[in-house]
Enzyme design. Structure first.
Site, PDB file in Angstrom:
ATOM      1  N   ASP A   1       0.839  -1.201   0.000  1.00 34.81           N
ATOM      2  CA  ASP A   1       0.000   0.000   0.000  1.00 34.81           C
ATOM      3  C   ASP A   1       0.876   1.253   0.000  1.00 34.81           C
ATOM      4  O   ASP A   1       0.375   2.371  -0.092  1.00 34.81           O
ATOM      5  CB  ASP A   1      -0.986  -0.015   1.178  1.00 34.81           C
ATOM      6  CG  ASP A   1      -0.292  -0.043   2.522  1.00 34.81           C
ATOM      7  OD1 ASP A   1       0.950  -0.107   2.568  1.00 34.81           O
ATOM      8  OD2 ASP A   1      -1.000   0.001   3.547  1.00 34.81           O
ATOM      9  N   SER A   2       2.211   1.062   0.049  1.00 36.43           N
ATOM     10  CA  SER A   2       3.128   2.187  -0.157  1.00 36.43           C
ATOM     11  C   SER A   2       2.905   2.786  -1.551  1.00 36.43           C
ATOM     12  O   SER A   2       3.369   3.890  -1.842  1.00 36.43           O
ATOM     13  CB  SER A   2       4.584   1.758   0.018  1.00 36.43           C
ATOM     14  OG  SER A   2       4.855   0.582  -0.717  1.00 36.43           O
TER      15      SER A   2
ATOM     16  N   LYS B   1      -0.973  -9.731   2.662  1.00 31.58           N
ATOM     17  CA  LYS B   1      -0.266  -9.251   3.852  1.00 31.58           C
ATOM     18  C   LYS B   1      -1.148  -8.233   4.554  1.00 31.58           C
ATOM     19  O   LYS B   1      -1.826  -7.456   3.883  1.00 31.58           O
ATOM     20  CB  LYS B   1       1.059  -8.585   3.462  1.00 31.58           C
ATOM     21  CG  LYS B   1       1.780  -7.932   4.630  1.00 31.58           C
ATOM     22  CD  LYS B   1       3.121  -7.365   4.253  1.00 31.58           C
ATOM     23  CE  LYS B   1       3.079  -5.950   3.733  1.00 31.58           C
ATOM     24  NZ  LYS B   1       2.526  -4.941   4.678  1.00 31.58           N
TER      25      LYS B   1
ATOM     26  N   GLU C   1      -1.326  -5.638   8.310  1.00 34.83           N
ATOM     27  CA  GLU C   1      -0.567  -5.078   9.426  1.00 34.83           C
ATOM     28  C   GLU C   1      -1.238  -5.358  10.766  1.00 34.83           C
ATOM     29  O   GLU C   1      -2.466  -5.351  10.860  1.00 34.83           O
ATOM     30  CB  GLU C   1      -0.438  -3.560   9.250  1.00 34.83           C
ATOM     31  CG  GLU C   1       0.362  -3.167   8.031  1.00 34.83           C
ATOM     32  CD  GLU C   1       0.541  -1.650   7.901  1.00 34.83           C
ATOM     33  OE1 GLU C   1       0.131  -0.895   8.809  1.00 34.83           O
ATOM     34  OE2 GLU C   1       1.106  -1.232   6.875  1.00 34.83           O
TER      35      GLU C   1
ATOM     36  N   GLU D   1       9.221  -4.423  10.597  1.00 34.24           N
ATOM     37  CA  GLU D   1       9.635  -3.132  10.027  1.00 34.24           C
ATOM     38  C   GLU D   1      10.173  -2.200  11.094  1.00 34.24           C
ATOM     39  O   GLU D   1       9.516  -1.928  12.105  1.00 34.24           O
ATOM     40  CB  GLU D   1       8.451  -2.480   9.289  1.00 34.24           C
ATOM     41  CG  GLU D   1       8.832  -1.139   8.661  1.00 34.24           C
ATOM     42  CD  GLU D   1       7.868  -0.611   7.626  1.00 34.24           C
ATOM     43  OE1 GLU D   1       6.893  -1.302   7.285  1.00 34.24           O
ATOM     44  OE2 GLU D   1       8.112   0.518   7.146  1.00 34.24           O
TER      45      GLU D   1
HETATM   46  O1  KIV Z   1       3.600  -1.184   1.615  1.00 32.66           O
HETATM   47  C1  KIV Z   1       4.783  -1.536   1.673  1.00 32.66           C
HETATM   48  O2  KIV Z   1       5.610  -1.227   0.807  1.00 32.66           O
HETATM   49  C2  KIV Z   1       5.204  -2.357   2.810  1.00 32.66           C
HETATM   50  C3  KIV Z   1       6.646  -2.661   2.939  1.00 32.66           C
HETATM   51  C4  KIV Z   1       7.351  -1.486   3.458  1.00 32.66           C
HETATM   52  C5  KIV Z   1       6.895  -3.893   3.723  1.00 32.66           C
HETATM   53  O3  KIV Z   1       4.391  -2.740   3.612  1.00 32.66           O
END
Ligand code: KIV
Length: 277
Positions: A47-48, A116, A118, A185
């Site tokens: 989600d980055s 994934k 969080e 992280e």
């Molecule tokens: O969204 C992302 O890029 C991430 C990584 C930093 C692990 O969660």
């Protein structure tokens, strides 16, 4: 040597063999195809994307539909690389049914390998339900950007004995919930080492030091493409931004001085032009 795609059971196998591997991000077909050509084992469509691709200041506003739009072309571009689809904020925090439905959409609409999300102890029951629904899940603890404001911003986590103990509890809860791996992280190396001693699930570290099974970086960071904030743990392994700017400037210069396009880059067939003017 021909690249063999890493599969979900390989998380366990690589751990047993002590094999190290790498995991990077991609959000589009072309980048995914470049990563696919490299030795990298895993791509995360994170989600980055909200910050790196959409220029937003946080990851919080990106929607499930937007994430699916980013994950689909990456799966197409990287047939020999494991693809993890990130579950955005708001797609799993209402109840387990909502979480399963969002994870189903990500897997079914994109064809990625797993999801994934969080969170530690508090999210573990939801993760258990997603795992029981037959979906492989990667956990993510430490600095969790979706909830970074509640822990005082983008800061190193686990820097106190209580903080370190919480991370260990979080990792144990995720392991019990059945995750296939956990992203750690932004935490002191000693803390990720202690987490690794407490659980046997593979650890994927970003800013978590050397004592993890896999190193993770955002592709735009490691290739030197992103010009925003550079965290301490980011190493530039290439200077692609400068290369791109230099290439664009060469194009500009050769256009202005008439060097481009030369006959080599033009269609040179002679055509009899009717006299219409
Ligand atoms: O969204 C992302 O890029 C991430 C990584 C930093 C692990 O969660």
């Amino acid at each position: 040597m021909e690249k063999v795609k890493m599969k979900i059971p390989d998380f366990k196998k690589y751990k047993e063999e002590g094999k190290k591997y790498t995991f990077v991000t991609a959000y589009d077909y072309t980048t995914a195809s470049i990563v696919n050509e490299s030795d990298t084992e895993i791509i995360l469509v994170g989600d980055s994307a909200a910050m790196v691709m959409l220029g937003r200041s946080t990851t919080v506003g990106i929607t499930l539909d937007e994430m699916i739009g980013f994950i689909k072309p990456v799966v197409l571009g990287a047939p020999d690389t494991m693809v993890i689809g990130d579950m955005p904020f708001g797609s799993y925090n209402i109840n387990a049914e909502q979480a399963i439905s969002s994870a189903n959409r990500i897997l079914m609409e994109t064809g990625c390998d797993c999801v994934k999300l969080e969170g530690g102890e508090t999210v573990a029951p939801t993760i258990r339900r997603i795992v029981d629904a037959g979906i492989s899940v990667v956990g993510h603890i430490g600095l969790t950007p979706q909830t970074a404001t509640s822990v005082g911003g983008f800061k190193v986590q686990g820097g106190t004995p209580e903080g370190a103990a919480q991370l260990i509890r979080d990792a144990k809860a995720l392991e019990e919930a059945g995750v296939v791996a956990i992203v750690l992280e932004c935490m002191p190396s000693m803390v990720s080492k202690a987490v690794g001693e407490a659980v046997s699930v593979p650890l994927l570290g970003i800013g978590a030091g050397p004592y993890v099974d896999c190193q993770v970086l955002v592709t735009q960071d490691l290739l030197g493409m992103y010009n925003g904030f550079k965290p301490k743990f980011v190493k530039h392994f290439a200077g692609i931004r400068q290369e791109m700017v230099a290439g664009l400037n060469r194009f500009h210069e050769e256009t202005l001085n008439g060097e481009f396009p030369s006959p080599e880059y033009s269609f040179n067939k002679s055509v009899e032009i009717p006299k219409l003017y």
